[in-house]
Scaffold this motif. Structure first.
Motif: not given
Length: 251
Positions: A58-63
């Motif tokens: 996942h993109p890091v901003e989504d976790v």
């Protein structure tokens, strides 16, 4: 359905919790051991997302990411166990609880819950690394415990449901009949399903072997000295003898 089941469970037993802790399933999370060049928790939090980003889909901003410090390194840094979960999965998890009228104070990681249970049961028993092997329905988790903390962990997507399906096909049964056969304590039933059980445990052991090999190749780690089985699959009469024979360790 899950929210309704929770509501019915609480109602049926007149449970009104004043405090609540929930847990995200192991297979829904991403975990990595990460060496870092410093030990300050504030600095660790600043870089953690960027360090785990190459290891997650996942993109890091989504976790959401959190960590537990495992050990200090001679270099002056430390090793952490980093855990990531998607924000969507966390939101879904909280939504289900909200529908059931529950608001958790803490959302933990399933594996840490197992560690806490183990330490409550056996707080001073360790003399070396212990492998906690949770034989669940849809997955198996392996955790290496030493000095009261998790040193290494992996989740394997193979569990007791796969054994039930093997028994169903082997004996041409319904799923309910296969599950009953799997749980039977009659010698005749155990003999009739010995082959699918041996095949299942053998395939599972191969995957556990990969986890133990990855742990053993880490610098400075002692080999595992004991295996603790938990989860529904630990109730298989064949499980403890199989693991003792396969690994040559007290189980």
């Amino acid at each position: 359905e899950t929210a309704q089941a929770l509501s019915e469970l609480l109602s049926a037993h007149a449970i009104k919790p004043s405090h609540m802790v929930s847990a995200i399933p192991a297979q829904a999370t991403f975990v990595r051991n990460l060496p870092l060049p410093f030990r300050d928790p504030r600095k660790i939090r600043e870089v953690l997302k960027f360090e785990i980003e190459p290891h997650i889909p996942h993109p890091v901003e989504d976790v959401i990411v959190d960590f537990a410090k495992i050990r200090n390194l001679d270099s002056g840094g430390c090793e952490v166990l980093a855990v990531a979960v998607s924000k969507k999965l966390m939101a879904d998890h909280l939504h289900i609880l909200d529908l059931a009228g529950l608001a958790p104070e803490v959302v933990d990681w399933e594996v840490f819950g197992e560690l806490n249970s183990y330490l409550a049961w056996r707080p001073l028993a360790e003399s070396g690394p212990v492998a906690l092997v949770n034989l669940g329905a849809t997955k198996t988790t392996v955790k290496i415990i030493q000095d009261g903390s998790i040193r290494f962990t992996r989740s394997i997507i193979r569990g007791g449901n796969a054994l039930t399906e093997s028994i169903r096909q082997y004996l041409t049964l319904t799923s309910a009949q296969a599950e009953a056969m799997k749980l039977s304590d009659r010698d005749r039933d155990r003999a009739s399903i010995a082959e699918p059980i041996e095949t299942f445990l053998g395939m599972l052991a191969k995957e556990i072997d990969h986890t133990l090999l990855a742990y053993n190749t880490r610098a400075g780690e002692e080999p595992v000295q004991e295996i603790i089985l938990l989860g529904g699959g630990a109730g298989l009469p064949e499980a403890v003898p199989f693991f003792e024979a396969h690994y040559g360790l007290p189980t």
